[in-house]
Scaffold this motif. Structure first.
Motif, PDB file in Angstrom:
ATOM      1  N   CYS A 115       8.484  -1.571  -4.959  1.00  0.00           N
ATOM      2  CA  CYS A 115       7.278  -1.682  -4.132  1.00  0.00           C
ATOM      3  C   CYS A 115       7.616  -1.504  -2.655  1.00  0.00           C
ATOM      4  CB  CYS A 115       6.632  -3.044  -4.376  1.00  0.00           C
ATOM      5  SG  CYS A 115       5.133  -3.329  -3.417  1.00  0.00           S
ATOM      6  N   ASN A 116       8.646  -2.194  -2.184  1.00  0.00           N
ATOM      7  CA  ASN A 116       9.051  -2.088  -0.779  1.00  0.00           C
ATOM      8  C   ASN A 116       9.541  -0.683  -0.446  1.00  0.00           C
ATOM      9  OD1 ASN A 116       8.452  -4.783  -0.169  1.00  0.00           O
ATOM     10  ND2 ASN A 116      10.449  -5.486  -0.892  1.00  0.00           N
ATOM     11  N   LYS A 119       6.466   1.632  -0.124  1.00  0.00           N
ATOM     12  CA  LYS A 119       5.753   1.372   1.138  1.00  0.00           C
ATOM     13  C   LYS A 119       6.487   2.001   2.324  1.00  0.00           C
ATOM     14  CE  LYS A 119       5.271  -3.157   0.792  1.00  0.00           C
ATOM     15  NZ  LYS A 119       4.839  -4.535   1.129  1.00  0.00           N
ATOM     16  N   LEU A 120       7.810   1.859   2.354  1.00  0.00           N
ATOM     17  CA  LEU A 120       8.599   2.437   3.436  1.00  0.00           C
ATOM     18  C   LEU A 120       8.508   3.964   3.426  1.00  0.00           C
ATOM     19  CD1 LEU A 120      10.637   2.076   5.752  1.00  0.00           C
ATOM     20  CD2 LEU A 120      12.473   2.139   4.030  1.00  0.00           C
ATOM     21  N   LEU A 122       6.094   5.860   2.206  1.00  0.00           N
ATOM     22  CA  LEU A 122       4.755   6.306   2.604  1.00  0.00           C
ATOM     23  C   LEU A 122       4.562   6.184   4.114  1.00  0.00           C
ATOM     24  CD1 LEU A 122       2.515   4.812  -0.254  1.00  0.00           C
ATOM     25  CD2 LEU A 122       3.403   7.136  -0.040  1.00  0.00           C
ATOM     26  N   SER A 123       5.061   5.092   4.698  1.00  0.00           N
ATOM     27  CA  SER A 123       4.899   4.916   6.143  1.00  0.00           C
ATOM     28  C   SER A 123       5.691   5.960   6.924  1.00  0.00           C
ATOM     29  CB  SER A 123       5.339   3.505   6.556  1.00  0.00           C
ATOM     30  OG  SER A 123       6.743   3.334   6.378  1.00  0.00           O
ATOM     31  N   HIS A 127       2.123   8.589   6.434  1.00  0.00           N
ATOM     32  CA  HIS A 127       1.266   8.018   7.466  1.00  0.00           C
ATOM     33  C   HIS A 127       1.092   8.991   8.642  1.00  0.00           C
ATOM     34  CE1 HIS A 127      -0.784   4.919   9.705  1.00  0.00           C
ATOM     35  NE2 HIS A 127       0.015   5.119  10.744  1.00  0.00           N
ATOM     36  N   HIS A 278      -6.842  -2.645  -7.600  1.00  0.00           N
ATOM     37  CA  HIS A 278      -5.710  -2.965  -6.730  1.00  0.00           C
ATOM     38  C   HIS A 278      -6.123  -3.902  -5.593  1.00  0.00           C
ATOM     39  CE1 HIS A 278      -2.547  -0.136  -8.248  1.00  0.00           C
ATOM     40  NE2 HIS A 278      -3.604   0.225  -8.955  1.00  0.00           N
ATOM     41  N   SER A 290       5.346  -8.767  -1.871  1.00  0.00           N
ATOM     42  CA  SER A 290       5.486  -7.614  -2.761  1.00  0.00           C
ATOM     43  C   SER A 290       4.828  -7.862  -4.109  1.00  0.00           C
ATOM     44  CB  SER A 290       6.963  -7.285  -2.968  1.00  0.00           C
ATOM     45  OG  SER A 290       7.570  -6.884  -1.766  1.00  0.00           O
TER      46      SER A 290
END
Length: 342
Positions: A115-116, A119-120, A122-123, A127, A278, A290
């Motif tokens: 999950c982390n 997220k990293l 995608l950012s 983004h 979600h 998370s």
């Protein structure tokens, strides 16, 4: 069955490359011959069977009536010591070692890490972008997840391109002449093997010098190296199974993710339901907390969407087996030694 030796190989793989194996190869022959028909692929007489009942029959008789038997190019590139070439007790042992990282206990550690990581990614890569190449982006993401989250290997520049050169030769004729897809793939495979050997030996040195504790190191690579130290698994088996794992997880998963995104874009009502599911899960999470395994279990509608996308756009075209005895099925006899594709 087509021409001698080559048979219908070109028709089969041309349709497969366009992801239209069923529409362009299988369905026309079902119409002509019925749902069970014979052909010749890469020199092997092959029976192609279709449908859930046929799949269930073959999978439930693994090692009794059939065993894994992929084209020679796939075997050379994935490795003769990979799990797809093992049977019996050795197959069960290797599957057990690899499966420990994907069981409930393994997922409890893996899911928050994954999950982390997502997220990293995608950012850093999505983004602020007005347009992205979805399929390529998901390929890079899934490749990085397999290496860094599951195996614990840092992804270096150029690694994904080297692996994809291997994938290009997996279903090509196993002919080693300069410039051929198979020749280029074998060259890339040697580069990968050299890299993995270095990682394995460095990890072994860390373990033997006591720089890592077994109970704290949950990475799959570490588990495989511990098995090697205890002489339960060979270095060659580690290399071949890492290559197979990356092939199996990276290419198919990225395609499934991309097709699911495509289908959600075409069906905004379904996208809304996925999004709401979600949102409901995140309402019960603290800021920055998370996801965990229990959260994944709550994603019932999301899983239905993913399964329907994979039904409509299968990530793989099927699987090869070899008859280890004469097989009687639906009034037909599949001779011992023939390939079966389902």
């Amino acid at each position: 069955m087509g021409f001698p030796f080559i048979g219908e190989t070109m028709e089969f793989f041309n349709a497969q490359r366009r992801n239209k194996l069923y529409e362009e190869f299988v369905h026309p022959r079902i119409t002509k011959h019925g749902k069970i028909f014979k052909t010749r692929i890469i020199g092997s007489p092959t029976v192609i069977v279709n449908g859930a009942e046929a799949n269930k029959f073959l999978l439930s008789n693994e090692f009794k009536l059939v065993k894994s038997s992929w084209p020679s190019s796939s075997v050379h590139l994935m490795g003769k010591d990979s799990i797809m070439e093992k049977d019996g007790e050795r197959h069960r042992f290797l599957r057990g070692v690899i499966g420990t990282s994907l069981g409930y206990a393994g997922l409890e550690t893996l899911v928050p890490k994954l999950c982390n990581f997502v997220k990293l990614y995608l950012s850093q890569n999505w983004h602020g972008q007005e347009e992205i190449s979805l399929y390529r982006s998901t390929k890079v993401l899934t490749f990085s997840i397999v290496f860094e989250c599951l195996l614990g290997i840092k992804v270096e520049p150029g690694m994904i391109d080297t692996f994809e050169r291997v994938l290009e030769g997996v279903f090509s004729p196993a002919i080693k002449f300069p410039g051929s897809k198979f020749s280029r793939a074998m060259k890339a495979r040697k580069e990968i093997e050299k890299m993995i050997v270095k990682v394995v030996r460095e990890k072994r040195k860390e373990i033997e010098e006591g720089r890592v504790k077994r109970e704290e190191d949950t990475m799959l690579m570490s588990k495989l190296v511990y098995g090697m130290i205890q002489e339960e698994i060979t270095e060659k088996e580690i290399i071949d199974n890492v290559v197979l794992l990356v092939f199996a997880a990276h290419d198919t998963t990225s395609f499934a993710v991309a097709m699911t995104f495509k289908m959600l874009a075409q069906h905004p009502d379904c996208y809304g339901k996925v999004l709401q599911e979600h949102v409901n899960i995140m309402r019960n999470k603290g800021r920055g907390e998370s996801l965990n395994v229990e959260d994944i279990k709550k994603m019932k509608y999301t899983w239905q969407v993913a399964r329907e996308s994979m039904r409509l756009f299968p990530p793989i075209f099927g699987s090869f087996r070899k008859a280890i005895t004469d097989i009687e099925y639906e009034g037909f006899t599949i001779p011992k030694g023939w390939k079966v594709n389902f």
